[in-house]
Design an enzyme around this catalytic site. Structure first.
Site, PDB file in Angstrom:
ATOM      1  N   TYR A  64       0.738  -1.201   0.125  1.00 27.29           N
ATOM      2  CA  TYR A  64       0.063   0.203   0.031  1.00 27.29           C
ATOM      3  C   TYR A  64       0.670   1.255   0.048  1.00 27.29           C
ATOM      4  O   TYR A  64       0.645   2.158  -0.759  1.00 27.29           O
ATOM      5  CB  TYR A  64      -0.934  -0.052   1.165  1.00 27.29           C
ATOM      6  CG  TYR A  64      -1.838   1.217   1.370  1.00 27.29           C
ATOM      7  CD1 TYR A  64      -2.724   1.681   0.556  1.00 27.29           C
ATOM      8  CD2 TYR A  64      -1.332   2.278   2.484  1.00 27.29           C
ATOM      9  CE1 TYR A  64      -3.642   2.913   0.709  1.00 27.29           C
ATOM     10  CE2 TYR A  64      -2.144   3.438   2.369  1.00 27.29           C
ATOM     11  CZ  TYR A  64      -3.068   3.672   1.700  1.00 27.29           C
ATOM     12  OH  TYR A  64      -3.590   4.916   1.762  1.00 27.29           O
ATOM     13  N   LYS A  82       1.174   4.251  -2.815  1.00 28.20           N
ATOM     14  CA  LYS A  82       0.915   5.841  -2.431  1.00 28.20           C
ATOM     15  C   LYS A  82       2.173   6.628  -2.980  1.00 28.20           C
ATOM     16  O   LYS A  82       1.851   7.573  -3.709  1.00 28.20           O
ATOM     17  CB  LYS A  82       0.547   5.974  -1.158  1.00 28.20           C
ATOM     18  CG  LYS A  82      -0.807   5.494  -0.646  1.00 28.20           C
ATOM     19  CD  LYS A  82      -1.787   5.606  -1.645  1.00 28.20           C
ATOM     20  CE  LYS A  82      -2.817   6.674  -1.509  1.00 28.20           C
ATOM     21  NZ  LYS A  82      -4.144   6.766  -2.341  1.00 28.20           N
TER      22      LYS A  82
HETATM   23  P1  NAP Z   1     -12.950   3.642   1.683  1.00 33.85           P
HETATM   24  O1  NAP Z   1     -13.859   4.235   2.532  1.00 33.85           O
HETATM   25  O2  NAP Z   1     -12.568   2.233   1.875  1.00 33.85           O
HETATM   26  O3  NAP Z   1     -12.966   4.438   0.283  1.00 33.85           O
HETATM   27  C1  NAP Z   1     -12.253   3.868  -0.881  1.00 33.85           C
HETATM   28  C2  NAP Z   1     -13.228   4.240  -1.912  1.00 33.85           C
HETATM   29  O4  NAP Z   1     -12.412   3.633  -3.050  1.00 33.85           O
HETATM   30  C3  NAP Z   1     -14.543   3.324  -1.888  1.00 33.85           C
HETATM   31  O5  NAP Z   1     -15.532   4.276  -2.474  1.00 33.85           O
HETATM   32  C4  NAP Z   1     -14.039   1.992  -2.848  1.00 33.85           C
HETATM   33  O6  NAP Z   1     -15.232   1.751  -3.517  1.00 33.85           O
HETATM   34  C5  NAP Z   1     -13.340   2.979  -3.892  1.00 33.85           C
HETATM   35  N1  NAP Z   1     -12.725   2.081  -4.764  1.00 33.85           N
HETATM   36  C6  NAP Z   1     -11.913   1.109  -4.596  1.00 33.85           C
HETATM   37  N2  NAP Z   1     -11.344   0.405  -5.677  1.00 33.85           N
HETATM   38  C7  NAP Z   1     -12.057   1.126  -6.624  1.00 33.85           C
HETATM   39  C8  NAP Z   1     -11.898   0.868  -8.091  1.00 33.85           C
HETATM   40  N3  NAP Z   1     -11.228   0.048  -8.563  1.00 33.85           N
HETATM   41  N4  NAP Z   1     -12.766   1.592  -8.837  1.00 33.85           N
HETATM   42  C9  NAP Z   1     -13.604   2.921  -8.202  1.00 33.85           C
HETATM   43  N5  NAP Z   1     -13.695   3.175  -6.797  1.00 33.85           N
HETATM   44  C10 NAP Z   1     -12.779   2.238  -6.234  1.00 33.85           C
HETATM   45  O7  NAP Z   1     -11.219   4.432   2.320  1.00 33.85           O
HETATM   46  P2  NAP Z   1     -10.963   6.197   2.452  1.00 33.85           P
HETATM   47  O8  NAP Z   1      -9.845   5.879   3.466  1.00 33.85           O
HETATM   48  O9  NAP Z   1     -11.843   6.978   2.003  1.00 33.85           O
HETATM   49  O10 NAP Z   1      -9.767   6.118   1.206  1.00 33.85           O
HETATM   50  C11 NAP Z   1     -10.196   7.203   0.213  1.00 33.85           C
HETATM   51  C12 NAP Z   1      -8.480   7.459  -0.104  1.00 33.85           C
HETATM   52  O11 NAP Z   1      -7.778   8.054   0.935  1.00 33.85           O
HETATM   53  C13 NAP Z   1      -7.836   6.347  -0.674  1.00 33.85           C
HETATM   54  O12 NAP Z   1      -7.026   6.948  -1.867  1.00 33.85           O
HETATM   55  C14 NAP Z   1      -6.854   6.282   0.399  1.00 33.85           C
HETATM   56  O13 NAP Z   1      -5.308   5.730   0.115  1.00 33.85           O
HETATM   57  C15 NAP Z   1      -6.579   7.510   0.895  1.00 33.85           C
HETATM   58  N6  NAP Z   1      -5.977   7.772   2.373  1.00 33.85           N
HETATM   59  C16 NAP Z   1      -6.929   7.175   3.431  1.00 33.85           C
HETATM   60  C17 NAP Z   1      -6.342   7.305   4.799  1.00 33.85           C
HETATM   61  C18 NAP Z   1      -7.040   6.925   5.823  1.00 33.85           C
HETATM   62  O14 NAP Z   1      -6.766   6.959   6.854  1.00 33.85           O
HETATM   63  N7  NAP Z   1      -8.491   6.620   5.692  1.00 33.85           N
HETATM   64  C19 NAP Z   1      -5.067   7.991   4.868  1.00 33.85           C
HETATM   65  C20 NAP Z   1      -4.286   8.378   3.795  1.00 33.85           C
HETATM   66  C21 NAP Z   1      -4.728   8.232   2.528  1.00 33.85           C
HETATM   67  P3  NAP Z   1     -16.084   0.473  -2.901  1.00 33.85           P
HETATM   68  O15 NAP Z   1     -17.057   1.135  -1.917  1.00 33.85           O
HETATM   69  O16 NAP Z   1     -16.922   0.052  -4.111  1.00 33.85           O
HETATM   70  O17 NAP Z   1     -15.111  -0.323  -2.338  1.00 33.85           O
END
Ligand code: NAP
Length: 249
Positions: free
Chosen positions: A172, A176
């Site tokens: 992961y 990133k």
């Molecule tokens: P999340 O709630 O799991 O959301 C991820 C989203 O991405 C979901 O809507 C998921 O869809 C979608 N997704 C996954 N694979 C996909 C695909 N092939 N095509 C289209 N959509 C897809 O997690 P989140 O934390 O909000 O993540 C959002 C972003 O923030 C990510 O890029 C993550 O790396 C980044 N981020 C998060 C954190 C954290 O602490 N949460 C920290 C740093 C960065 P489904 O619902 O269909 O699975």
């Protein structure tokens, strides 16, 4: 072409992406709620106050991407903001959740298929979607692209032996790092056209991605990406930041 500014957020059916979509709608954008599952996107769009529309978009599926870009052109006629938010923390069994997924994501242990699946979404997905909608963004008067990145992918931070999180630097995190690099490549290539491309880190946010272990709310996690989506002509391009300011690459 409609007068209202249009924003596309990938993976906006839940988590940080949904909150970014809500915030951009509150700023007056027509928001396209990218979702690989259309019904989930529709449910999310209904939860947004303002002008929001579900858009079927799987960032790993070229046909889905092309159809989404075509629908934006025919139905809305413009695109002003792209937020590359969709991401996955690991491939494979969903029972293997964070923090166990971080262990199985170490490159000493991870299967190459799983590594490829994560890079397909987190890295190639950004390139594919950005390329597909670039003609629309180029027609916009002041287009902005924001990628949701992560300090987990900071090579500078992880190179510091005192950083205890570096033990988790694997599939992961390296995806990133690559996401930051490809976003920066778009920033440089589009600099002369005035399209500003930046990377926002949301911080450790409570979402499905980390089994809701994050310590920040989605409202907090969305803030930096939204700020960068709204920057003016005097704003930066090619930067990586969180709410506290610049983050080391
Ligand atoms: P999340 O709630 O799991 O959301 C991820 C989203 O991405 C979901 O809507 C998921 O869809 C979608 N997704 C996954 N694979 C996909 C695909 N092939 N095509 C289209 N959509 C897809 O997690 P989140 O934390 O909000 O993540 C959002 C972003 O923030 C990510 O890029 C993550 O790396 C980044 N981020 C998060 C954190 C954290 O602490 N949460 C920290 C740093 C960065 P489904 O619902 O269909 O699975």
């Amino acid at each position: 072409m409609q007068d209202k500014l249009v924003a596309l957020v990938t993976g906006a059916n839940q988590g940080i992406g949904l909150q970014i979509a809500k915030d951009l709608a509150a700023h007056g954008f027509t928001v396209l709620v990218g979702s690989r599952n259309f019904e989930n996107g529709e449910a999310a769009a209904k939860s947004i106050e303002g002008d929001a529309h579900a858009l079927q978009l799987d960032v790993t599926d070229q046909a889905s991407i092309a159809a989404a870009a075509e629908r934006i052109r025919t139905e809305f006629g413009r695109l002003d903001v792209l937020v590359n938010n969709a991401g996955i923390s690991h491939a494979g069994k969903m029972t293997d959740q964070f923090p166990a997924s971080a262990q199985s994501g170490l490159l000493t242990d991870a299967s190459l298929d799983d590594v490829r699946a994560v890079f397909e979404t987190n890295v190639f997905g950004i390139i594919a979607v950005t390329q597909a909608v670039l003609p629309l963004l180029r027609e916009a008067p002041a287009a902005r692209i924001v990628t949701v990145g992560s300090t987990a992918g900071s090579l500078t931070w992880n190179s510091d032996p005192t950083n205890e999180h570096r033990a988790m630097f694997g599939t992961y995190s390296s995806s990133k790092t690559a996401a930051h690099a490809v976003t920066l490549a778009f920033a440089f290539a589009l600099e002369s056209e005035g399209i500003k491309v930046n990377i926002a880190c949301p911080g450790f946010t409570s979402t499905a991605l980390n089994n809701f272990r994050g310590t920040r709310t989605v409202e907090q996690g969305a803030r930096e990406a939204v700020r960068l989506a709204l920057i003016g002509a005097d704003g930066p391009t090619g930067t990586f930041s969180d709410e506290d300011g610049p983050v080391a690459w």
